[in-house]
Design a protein around this motif. Structure first.
Motif, PDB file in Angstrom:
ATOM      1  N   UNK A 270       0.865  -1.181   0.000  1.00 35.31           N
ATOM      2  CA  UNK A 270       0.000   0.000   0.000  1.00 35.31           C
ATOM      3  C   UNK A 270       0.900   1.229   0.000  1.00 35.31           C
ATOM      4  N   UNK A 271       1.039   1.869  -1.154  1.00 38.24           N
ATOM      5  CA  UNK A 271       1.905   3.035  -1.291  1.00 38.24           C
ATOM      6  C   UNK A 271       1.053   4.300  -1.243  1.00 38.24           C
ATOM      7  N   UNK A 272       1.352   5.191  -0.316  1.00 37.59           N
ATOM      8  CA  UNK A 272       0.579   6.424  -0.146  1.00 37.59           C
ATOM      9  C   UNK A 272       1.478   7.619  -0.426  1.00 37.59           C
ATOM     10  N   UNK A 273       1.024   8.488  -1.326  1.00 36.80           N
ATOM     11  CA  UNK A 273       1.786   9.697  -1.662  1.00 36.80           C
ATOM     12  C   UNK A 273       0.894  10.913  -1.434  1.00 36.80           C
ATOM     13  N   UNK A 274       1.407  11.881  -0.674  1.00 36.70           N
ATOM     14  CA  UNK A 274       0.607  13.051  -0.299  1.00 36.70           C
ATOM     15  C   UNK A 274       1.200  14.294  -0.949  1.00 36.70           C
ATOM     16  N   UNK A 275       0.408  14.965  -1.771  1.00 32.63           N
ATOM     17  CA  UNK A 275       0.935  16.042  -2.599  1.00 32.63           C
ATOM     18  C   UNK A 275       1.404  17.233  -1.782  1.00 32.63           C
ATOM     19  N   UNK A 276       0.703  17.581  -0.717  1.00 31.13           N
ATOM     20  CA  UNK A 276       1.073  18.762   0.061  1.00 31.13           C
ATOM     21  C   UNK A 276       2.361  18.552   0.861  1.00 31.13           C
ATOM     22  N   UNK A 277       2.830  17.302   0.939  1.00 34.71           N
ATOM     23  CA  UNK A 277       4.096  17.014   1.607  1.00 34.71           C
ATOM     24  C   UNK A 277       5.237  16.773   0.611  1.00 34.71           C
ATOM     25  N   UNK A 278       4.915  16.807  -0.689  1.00 32.81           N
ATOM     26  CA  UNK A 278       5.925  16.522  -1.711  1.00 32.81           C
ATOM     27  C   UNK A 278       6.692  17.784  -2.087  1.00 32.81           C
ATOM     28  N   UNK A 279       7.900  17.606  -2.610  1.00 31.50           N
ATOM     29  CA  UNK A 279       8.701  18.747  -3.051  1.00 31.50           C
ATOM     30  C   UNK A 279       8.058  19.438  -4.246  1.00 31.50           C
ATOM     31  N   UNK A 280       7.362  18.672  -5.079  1.00 33.23           N
ATOM     32  CA  UNK A 280       6.665  19.210  -6.240  1.00 33.23           C
ATOM     33  C   UNK A 280       5.718  18.145  -6.756  1.00 33.23           C
ATOM     34  N   UNK A 281       4.811  18.560  -7.623  1.00 31.78           N
ATOM     35  CA  UNK A 281       3.918  17.583  -8.232  1.00 31.78           C
ATOM     36  C   UNK A 281       4.714  16.578  -9.046  1.00 31.78           C
ATOM     37  N   UNK A 282       5.701  17.078  -9.766  1.00 33.78           N
ATOM     38  CA  UNK A 282       6.530  16.196 -10.580  1.00 33.78           C
ATOM     39  C   UNK A 282       7.246  15.165  -9.718  1.00 33.78           C
ATOM     40  N   UNK A 283       7.756  15.605  -8.577  1.00 36.40           N
ATOM     41  CA  UNK A 283       8.455  14.687  -7.682  1.00 36.40           C
ATOM     42  C   UNK A 283       7.512  13.617  -7.151  1.00 36.40           C
ATOM     43  N   UNK A 284       6.297  14.021  -6.794  1.00 31.01           N
ATOM     44  CA  UNK A 284       5.321  13.050  -6.280  1.00 31.01           C
ATOM     45  C   UNK A 284       4.966  12.015  -7.341  1.00 31.01           C
ATOM     46  N   UNK A 285       4.714  12.471  -8.562  1.00 28.14           N
ATOM     47  CA  UNK A 285       4.318  11.543  -9.624  1.00 28.14           C
ATOM     48  C   UNK A 285       5.474  10.613  -9.998  1.00 28.14           C
TER      49      UNK A 285
END
Length: 552
Positions: A270-285
């Motif tokens: 179960x991989x969870x990625x949270x955009x508001x904690x990411x360095x950028x949208x590109x980094x999250x994706x």
């Protein structure tokens, strides 16, 4: 259910019925023989529609399937066509469990040692498919979900054949060449296909989008997380990637809690990625792509292994129903449901607005008072919500239903309930809950096709049987949806939409039992991955979350 003959052009479904169903178009003046009497039709009666066999006074009760389905609004002489102008909805009341129930299970000896080849999960469930799932916790992430979908499908060989892209490309080229577009026929256009699958044991990567997760009630957020948790736990899912914005009502810990309630030892990736904690949208994706790819490579190591038929979890559904649905496709599915119940499998019957008028029968089929009382409570709560906003179950039939003979909700419901067969009701679940008991479970959902199929997959169904008289492309991201036509005309007209044809029941070529057994054999092959359904071939991955407004 009686087997029709080639000469039979009308049918009395139950001895108590005071109307007949036209199996073929009937002309005014046709003579009808019933109960040793002869009557003459006063009106033309299209196939699938009903006509009276006795004189009925204003306010007289009309019976089909042996239950009350309406009351007349004017005097109707014998041989009159029933319409929305002369019949209004009416249904029997219901209360607590009032009778015991004894079930005569069908003979399933020839299937007792049969198996299907499925994907065995750590919690003991067995999937019919092996999917990786990518889902958002809130609608704000839908565009990112679409970005990941575009990145993965073709590169990994999961994109559906794209006939329509080919057609646009062909038209563009012809336009550049100055060709006359009026003379072009696209019927023989080539189909562009993606490359072969990189992961042969992974049946696909599925992407869900929805409009929930925030901006609604906290109840909606809880229910959404419960539904998505069911998809995570569904054995057709090997692992999950979750995109979260961060500030929404549907929080990550809420989803995790719902997952643990369904499976305390949840062991899938179960991989969870949270955009508001990411360095950028590109980094999250980019991180989502990397983690998902690794997870898919691991999921590809799982291979199909034999499983007994008691591991099947089958949802039953109808949509685009017609006047034949309740006498061909639905009872055939009901017989299949009885076979699976007798084998120890699980059956889920949903669409509570389409159980109107048969509640008491289902209450009496419940295995205990507690289960019966839960059904009564959920039905009454649902009806009260509808009535509070000026609606009601009587508004359920669609214009298409009505045109094809389902002119009251009780007529529609009495036929729709046949999908559940005759086995005892072992459990009753609210929306978003997960099936756990062998046998027939009732699941509270709307009659809306996709809201219902969405919920049944979230309840753990690994295959869904979907009957239709008018046709619908409905599918589901994780649970294969088998489309069964009530009539051969539909199956012939829309072969890219229909998997099985129940029309031979209407023509007298097959019995309900024969067709039900054929459906079980089809399910075994489908569950083993020997073929896909038409909806799967079309890439029809429908998902609609039921917010607790009124939906029928």
């Amino acid at each position: 259910m009686m087997k029709t003959t080639d000469r039979q052009t009308y049918l009395r479904i139950h001895p108590k019925d005071n109307v007949l169903v036209a199996l073929q178009d009937q002309q005014a003046g046709n003579r009808i023989f019933i109960d040793g009497q002869e009557l003459t039709l006063n009106d033309p009666v299209p196939a699938k529609h009903k006509f009276t066999i006795t004189d009925l006074a204003i306010g007289a009760e009309v019976y089909m399937y042996g239950v009350l389905v309406g009351k007349t609004t004017c005097f109707l002489p014998a041989g009159s066509l029933l319409t929305t102008e002369n019949l209004k909805h009416a249904a029997e009341g219901f209360s607590q469990k009032s009778a015991s129930y004894t079930w005569q299970a069908p003979d399933v000896s020839k299937w007792m040692q049969r198996t299907f080849r499925g994907y065995h999960r750590a919690d003991g469930q067995v999937g019919t498919r092996n999917y990786w799932l990518v889902l958002p916790l809130v609608f704000c992430e839908n565009r990112n979900i679409e970005t990941l979908k575009h990145a993965f499908l073709k590169e990994l060989g999961y994109a559906a054949p794209d006939r329509y892209q080919a057609q646009v490309r062909e038209l563009s080229n012809l336009y550049r060449q100055g060709k006359d577009l009026q003379e072009i026929d696209l019927a023989e256009s080539p189909v562009y296909t993606s490359q072969s699958r990189l992961f042969p044991n992974l049946d696909g990567i599925k992407f869900i989008a929805h409009d929930g997760g925030c901006g609604g009630t906290r109840e909606d957020a809880e229910n959404l997380c419960a539904l998505l948790a069911g998809y995570c736990v569904n054995p057709n899912v090997a692992g999950v990637t979750v995109l979260s914005l961060g500030c929404q009502h549907a929080q990550v810990d809420m989803l995790q809690q719902k997952i643990w309630e369904r499976d305390p030892a949840f062991a899938k990736p179960l991989f969870v990625l949270e955009q508001q904690q990411a360095a950028s949208e590109s980094a999250m994706l980019s991180e989502a792509i990397l983690q998902t790819f690794k997870g898919m490579a691991e999921a590809n190591r799982c291979e199909r292994q034999p499983a007994k038929l008691d591991k099947l979890v089958i949802g039953v559904e109808c949509g685009g129903s017609d006047g034949f649905s309740g006498i061909s496709a639905n009872p055939a599915v009901g017989y299949t449901a009885d076979l699976i119940a007798a084998l120890g499998g699980r059956i889920v019957l949903s669409e509570f607005p389409e159980l109107c008028g048969v509640e008491q029968e289902l209450i009496n089929r419940c295995t205990d008072d507690e289960t019966a009382e839960r059904f009564v409570r959920l039905m009454r709560e649902y009806a009260a919500r509808a009535e509070a906003v000026g609606s009601g179950f009587d508004m359920n039939p669609s214009p298409g239903n009505i045109r094809d003979g389902l002119i009251t909700d009780a007529i529609k419901s009495a036929g729709a309930a046949k999908k559940g067969g005759t086995s005892p009701v072992v459990d009753v679940l609210g929306y978003g809950q997960y099936v756990r008991k062998s046998g027939l479970t009732l699941l509270c959902t709307p009659g809306n096709d996709v809201e219902s199929t969405t919920a049944m997959a979230g309840a753990g169904c690994t295959v869904q049987l979907f009957t239709t008289g008018l046709g619908t492309p409905t599918g589901n991201p994780v649970a294969p949806v088998v489309k069964i036509s009530s009539n051969t005309s539909l199956a012939t007209r829309l072969p890219d939409m229909i998997d099985l044809d129940a029309g031979p029941v209407i023509s007298g070529e097959k019995t309900i039992e024969e067709l039900g057994e054929e459906m079980l054999e089809y399910i075994i092959g489908l569950a083993s991955g020997e073929y896909d359904t038409r909806a799967m071939e079309l890439g029809q991955d429908d998902f609609i979350f039921w917010k607790r407004g009124v939906s029928l």
